[in-house]
Design a protein around this motif. Structure first.
Motif, mmCIF file in Angstrom:
data_model
loop_
_atom_site.group_PDB
_atom_site.id
_atom_site.type_symbol
_atom_site.label_atom_id
_atom_site.label_comp_id
_atom_site.label_asym_id
_atom_site.label_seq_id
_atom_site.Cartn_x
_atom_site.Cartn_y
_atom_site.Cartn_z
ATOM 1 N N UNK A 30 0.829 -1.202 0.000
ATOM 2 C CA UNK A 30 0.000 0.000 0.000
ATOM 3 C C UNK A 30 0.867 1.257 0.000
ATOM 4 N N UNK A 31 1.912 1.276 0.808
ATOM 5 C CA UNK A 31 2.802 2.430 0.856
ATOM 6 C C UNK A 31 3.519 2.649 -0.472
ATOM 7 N N UNK A 32 3.995 1.575 -1.072
ATOM 8 C CA UNK A 32 4.690 1.676 -2.354
ATOM 9 C C UNK A 32 3.761 2.237 -3.424
ATOM 10 N N UNK A 33 2.557 1.701 -3.502
ATOM 11 C CA UNK A 33 1.641 2.151 -4.539
ATOM 12 C C UNK A 33 1.139 3.571 -4.302
ATOM 13 N N UNK A 34 1.063 3.993 -3.064
ATOM 14 C CA UNK A 34 0.722 5.385 -2.809
ATOM 15 C C UNK A 34 1.835 6.311 -3.309
ATOM 16 N N UNK A 35 3.078 5.864 -3.202
ATOM 17 C CA UNK A 35 4.216 6.650 -3.670
ATOM 18 C C UNK A 35 4.246 6.788 -5.192
ATOM 19 N N UNK A 36 3.869 5.732 -5.891
ATOM 20 C CA UNK A 36 4.030 5.722 -7.357
ATOM 21 C C UNK A 36 2.711 5.895 -8.102
ATOM 22 N N UNK A 37 1.645 6.255 -7.409
ATOM 23 C CA UNK A 37 0.309 6.303 -8.012
ATOM 24 C C UNK A 37 0.257 7.127 -9.294
ATOM 25 N N UNK A 38 1.000 8.218 -9.358
ATOM 26 C CA UNK A 38 0.962 9.081 -10.539
ATOM 27 C C UNK A 38 1.554 8.428 -11.778
ATOM 28 N N UNK A 39 2.247 7.318 -11.601
ATOM 29 C CA UNK A 39 2.922 6.651 -12.721
ATOM 30 C C UNK A 39 2.217 5.375 -13.171
ATOM 31 N N UNK A 40 1.060 5.087 -12.608
ATOM 32 C CA UNK A 40 0.418 3.797 -12.886
ATOM 33 C C UNK A 40 -0.599 3.873 -14.018
ATOM 34 N N UNK A 41 -1.464 4.863 -14.027
ATOM 35 C CA UNK A 41 -2.550 4.901 -15.007
ATOM 36 C C UNK A 41 -2.003 4.889 -16.422
ATOM 37 N N UNK A 42 -2.435 3.895 -17.193
ATOM 38 C CA UNK A 42 -2.008 3.757 -18.586
ATOM 39 C C UNK A 42 -0.621 3.177 -18.774
ATOM 40 N N UNK A 43 0.023 2.771 -17.692
ATOM 41 C CA UNK A 43 1.407 2.288 -17.773
ATOM 42 C C UNK A 43 1.500 0.885 -18.361
#
Length: 195
Positions: A30-43
Motif C-alpha cells: 500500500x505504501x509503495x503504490x501510494x508513492x508511485x500512483x501518478x505513474x500507474x494509469x495507462x502504464x
C-alpha cells in the motif's frame, strides 16, 4: 494477501504453497503504490519475479494498461494465472513462464513504464536483473523500477536512485534512467517531489 485499491479492491489473492516465495506485505504494498500512483494509469508494466502476481495485479487494478508477468516456477505461474482471473484483470495481462534473463533479452526496447523487481533476497539476482534491464534497454524514457530487497542487500546498477524507504527488514528502492527522458506522458511529473 489482498488487492489494496482500484477495480479489484479487496480481492483475496492465493499464496504460493510452500516457503519459497515471500509475498510483499499489504502494508508495504500500500505504501509503495501510494508513492508511485501518478505513474500507474495507462502504464505498461513488467512484474519480473511475479511470485503470486500481486504487484502487477495491484497495478492493473489501479489503472495500468497492461502487465507482463514473468515466473519460471510452474506452481507460482499457475497461482499468478488464478489470481489474475480472480481479480478480473486477465484481459490486460500476459503470463510468461520463463527465467527473468531470458525474458528481458527478448523484451521490447523501452517497452515498460513500470518494472517491479522482487526476487528472493540475497545473492546477485536483483543486481543481474538490473544489469539486464539496462543492457537490453527495456525501461521507457521516464519509466521507473521498484526494487524490493532485504535492508542489508547491496546491488550495483546504472540507474539513478530516486528514493529509498525502509519498512522493517525490507528496503524499497525506486530507480529511473540516468539520462532523464522526455516522454510526453510524464514530462510535467517531478519524480523526486512525489517519492
Amino acid at each position: 494477501m489482498r488487492v489494496v485499491s482500484g477495480t479489484a479492491r479487496g480481492c483475496k489473492l492465493q499464496p504460493v504453497p510452500g516457503m519459497n516465495t515471500r509475498p510483499t506485505t499489504d502494508r508495504v504494498k500500500e505504501n509503495v503504490f501510494n508513492l508511485i500512483q501518478e505513474h500507474i494509469r495507462g502504464a505498461r508494466v513488467l512484474d519480473l519475479f511475479a511470485g503470486t502476481g500481486q504487484l502487477g495485479i495491484e497495478a492493473l487494478s489501479r489503472g495500468a494498461q497492461h502487465c507482463d508477468f514473468v515466473e519460471h516456477n510452474k506452481t507460482a505461474y499457475n497461482i499468478v494465472y488464478k489470481n489474475a482471473q480472480a481479480a478480473r484483470v486477465a484481459d490486460r495481462a500476459a503470463l510468461h513462464r520463463a527465467e527473468a534473463e531470458q525474458f528481458v533479452s527478448r523484451a521490447a526496447k523501452q517497452g515498460y513504464d513500470l518494472i517491479f523487481l522482487d526476487p528472493p533476497y540475497g545473492g546477485k539476482i536483483l543486481e543481474n536483473a538490473l544489469l539486464q534491464i539496462e543492457r537490453f534497454d527495456i525501461l521507457s524514457a521516464n519509466g521507473i523500477i521498484i526494487c524490493e530487497s532485504a535492508v542489508g542487500d547491496r546491488f550495483a546498477h546504472g540507474f539513478e536512485v530516486v528514493r529509498e524507504r525502509r519498512y522493517g527488514a525490507t528496503m524499497i528502492t525506486v530507480l529511473r534512467r540516468q539520462d532523464g527522458g522526455t516522454d510526453e506522458r510524464h514530462e510535467n511529473c517531478d519524480l523526486s517531489g512525489q517519492l
